[in-house]
Design a protein around this motif. Structure first.
Motif, short mmCIF file in Angstrom:
data_model
loop_
_atom_site.label_atom_id
_atom_site.label_comp_id
_atom_site.label_asym_id
_atom_site.label_seq_id
_atom_site.Cartn_x
_atom_site.Cartn_y
_atom_site.Cartn_z
N ASP A 98 5.20 -3.69 -4.34
CA ASP A 98 4.45 -3.10 -3.24
C ASP A 98 3.84 -4.12 -2.30
O ASP A 98 3.46 -3.79 -1.19
CB ASP A 98 3.33 -2.21 -3.79
CG ASP A 98 3.88 -0.97 -4.44
OD1 ASP A 98 4.98 -0.56 -4.04
OD2 ASP A 98 3.22 -0.41 -5.33
N PRO A 120 7.65 -5.84 2.25
CA PRO A 120 7.33 -5.56 0.85
C PRO A 120 8.42 -6.11 -0.07
O PRO A 120 9.61 -6.01 0.25
CB PRO A 120 7.27 -4.04 0.78
CG PRO A 120 6.96 -3.62 2.16
CD PRO A 120 7.58 -4.64 3.07
N ASP A 158 -0.10 0.44 0.04
CA ASP A 158 0.94 1.27 0.64
C ASP A 158 0.58 2.72 0.93
O ASP A 158 1.23 3.36 1.72
CB ASP A 158 2.20 1.21 -0.24
CG ASP A 158 3.31 0.44 0.46
OD1 ASP A 158 2.99 -0.20 1.48
OD2 ASP A 158 4.46 0.48 0.00
#
Lengths: 311, 310
Positions: free
Chosen positions: B110, B151, A49
């Motif tokens: 995540d 996610p 991320d």
């Protein structure tokens, strides 16, 4: 009756009450695929991320090294000419040291973070510390390009500055040092992970300990330098000298008992063969690491049941 | 013995004199010197949550564990699942387990739904081709078709449990361990979930279920284990066990733990005195409230200390 029960689960309690160390090791080997998945998941989470992703892996130790270079190389002007270029000396010390340091910092939370998974699967519990050591190792491998680039830069910009560049035989010792450091790290993680689960105070002790270890291991200076420093007492201020002006030999021995002394010296020996003892300290380091692993594992097995009750 | 074992179906779960103790006090009050000592008996600050529990479950049998709150049901389940280590005795399992306990363990916020499914399935021992094969069905069942590459943390909590449930129920293990606290979302999904559970159990799996729901126990199980104050008091056909349990509940209320029963009695007495005082002062409107409160004290004894999570 027992021979009909072939695929007996090796974790938990078996008729032998506690599975032996051998069967624990075997069940870890059986579960190596799951270990790989866990390490893979760690890396994936780390890089999924954030925008800079891999760059952070490089940036983090690079900035740390530059700060040390600035403080110790420039401001304090570390003297020893054998440790020049000092930036390369720092890189070969700090990057591997960060592996151990990261593992120590992870100890406090490595069981708690995955509490749900730990309490819903009957995997051998040693898998959690080992997985942390492995994923930190891969992260450490990812930082090695910094050293390679730095060596290339130095050798092209000024061939004068370079020491007799890589000694290939010393390079062969590096995988051995990886293994020994890995054993040491697993031992530390097995020791501190359950302890800090039962006593959160341990986490702070470990944090301070890892700071001390940074200065008490040959990261910023070499073992050879320390030896010569302890033998030549001329340059020392008088208050640091004992009456007969000799330092007892055991201080150095004590220092070298730290497995990291031998391990980091091997890394240094690749670029600085004249300023390190090469493999000389490796046997002590190996013995120390294996001892750490044995003690760590003993503690882990002894505390495992209590940790599970706390979760 | 070897020949007779061959005739009857092989053993799936075997527990032998299982015992586990927990501490009452806080970690802070413990002493360092006790950290590594091997203890034989329980110290005064400890209590046995389970003791002398022995049973054998042959392959393909569905067993339900019955008992009031805090009598060791969840602890027994954890011991069988291998997530707690007994202080006495042992438990042995043949083959793998599909644990319907803490099903969302292993999912990472995540990562995307797809990555999570592959990784968690792998952690439970499923190989990649098997996941490939089941992936579509799994997504359909969990009703998350549009979110495969989202996610995991962006999903609603209902979606998360649906995915976890779908994944764990598609594991091919011979033994299934189910905790009643398993929550699977809204009513319509619950129905679907039970259908899937029935489907899963239809194939002759060994079931180990902990539940308060009489209906669920009767539907899924043939045999019952009745736990009372950490002891296995009876083991037999589920109907008999449930009858005995209900009879016990009616006559004695909550069994509780020794110290707690005393404490609860003290509390009740104190409350009564307080109520009388209030009544004397003319502050208490009706007498019904007092009786209600007493009843509550009987029903809702706190769970045994140190196991608030169970």
């Amino acid at each position: 009756m027992t021979d009909t029960q072939v695929s007996v689960r090796l974790t938990g309690a078996t008729p032998a009450h506690r599975p032996s160390a051998m069967s624990r090791a075997k069940s870890l080997w059986v579960n190596r695929r799951i270990l790989r998945i866990l390490v893979f998941r760690d890396l994936k989470v780390r890089y999924s991320d954030s925008v800079l992703g891999y760059v952070w892996t490089l940036l983090d130790p690079l900035l740390l090294t530059l700060v040390y270079w600035f403080v110790f190389g420039f401001i304090l002007a570390r003297g020893s000419p054998e440790e020049q270029p000092y930036l390369l000396w720092l890189l070969t010390g700090i990057l591997p040291f960060q592996w151990t340091s990261h593992v120590l910092n992870d100890c406090g939370k490595l069981l708690g973070n995955d509490a749900k998974l730990v309490t819903s699967s009957s995997l051998p519990r040693e898998i959690w510390p080992i997985r942390t050591v492995l994923s930190r190792f891969i992260e450490f491998l990812f930082t090695l390009p910094i050293t390679v680039v730095a060596v290339l830069l130095y050798s092209t910009l000024s061939s004068m500055l370079m020491p007799s560049v890589p000694v290939w035989s010393a390079l062969l010792l590096v995988p051995v040092a990886f293994l020994v450091q890995g054993i040491f790290n697993v031992g530390l993680a097995l020791f501190f992970a359950p302890m800090s689960m039962l006593y959160p105070d341990i986490q702070r002790v470990v944090r301070v300990g890892s700071q001390l270890l940074r200065y008490l291991s040959p990261v910023l200076y070499g073992v050879v330098f320390l030896e010569s420093l302890l033998r030549d007492k001329q340059d020392w201020p008088s208050w640091m000298l004992f009456g007969d002006q000799t330092w007892p030999e055991w201080i150095l021995t004590l220092y070298e008992l730290n497995p990291l002394a031998g391990i980091l010296d091997v890394y240094h020996s690749v670029l600085f063969p004249d300023n390190s003892k090469g493999a000389a300290l490796l046997p002590i380091a190996t013995a120390g690491s294996v001892l750490t692993l044995i003690v760590g594992w003993w503690v882990f097995r002894r505390l495992e049941s209590r940790v599970l009750k706390e979760m | 013995m070897g020949t007779s074992a061959a005739a009857s179906p092989p053993v799936a779960i075997e527990a032998h004199e299982l015992g586990i103790r927990f501490r009452r006090n806080r970690i802070r009050n413990r002493q360092w010197r006790h950290l590594f000592r091997k203890q034989k008996g329980a110290a005064s600050s400890e209590f046995w949550a389970l003791r002398d529990v022995s049973f054998t479950i042959p392959e393909g049998e569905a067993v339900g564990v019955v008992g009031a709150n805090g009598q060791g049901k969840s602890t027994l389940l954890k011991l069988v699942a291998g997530t707690l280590i007994p202080d006495e005795g042992w438990v042995q399992l043949n083959g793998g387990v599909a644990p319907l306990v803490n099903i969302s363990g292993g999912f990472k916020g995540d990562l995307t739904v797809r990555d999570n499914i592959y990784i968690v399935a792998g952690l439970h021992g499923m190989l990649k081709p098997a996941v490939d094969e089941r992936f579509e069905g799994l997504i359909d069942f969990a009703e998350v078709g549009d979110f495969v590459d989202t996610p995991f943390r962006h999903l609603s909590s209902g979606m998360k449990t649906r995915i976890a449930f779908a994944l764990i129920t598609s594991l091919d293990e011979p033994t299934v361990i189910i905790d009643e606290t398993l929550s699977v979302g809204d009513r319509s999904f619950k129905k679907k979930a039970y259908e899937r559970l029935d489907q899963m159990l239809a194939g002759g799996k060994t079931v180990f279920l902990v539940s308060h729901s009489e209906q669920q126990l009767q539907r899924l199980c043939t045999r019952g284990l009745y736990l009372r104050r950490g002891k296995l008091v009876s083991d037999g056909p589920i109907e008999e066990i449930l009858q005995r349990y209900n009879a016990d509940r009616e006559t004695e209320g909550h069994p509780g733990w020794h110290g707690e029963r005393k404490k609860a009695r003290r509390q009740r007495r104190r409350r009564k005195r307080q109520a009388e005082r209030l009544k004397a002062a003319g502050l208490l409107p009706t007498e019904d409230d007092v009786i209600d409160e007493e009843g509550e004290g009987l029903e809702d004894l706190p769970a045994a200390p140190g196991r608030a999570n169970s």
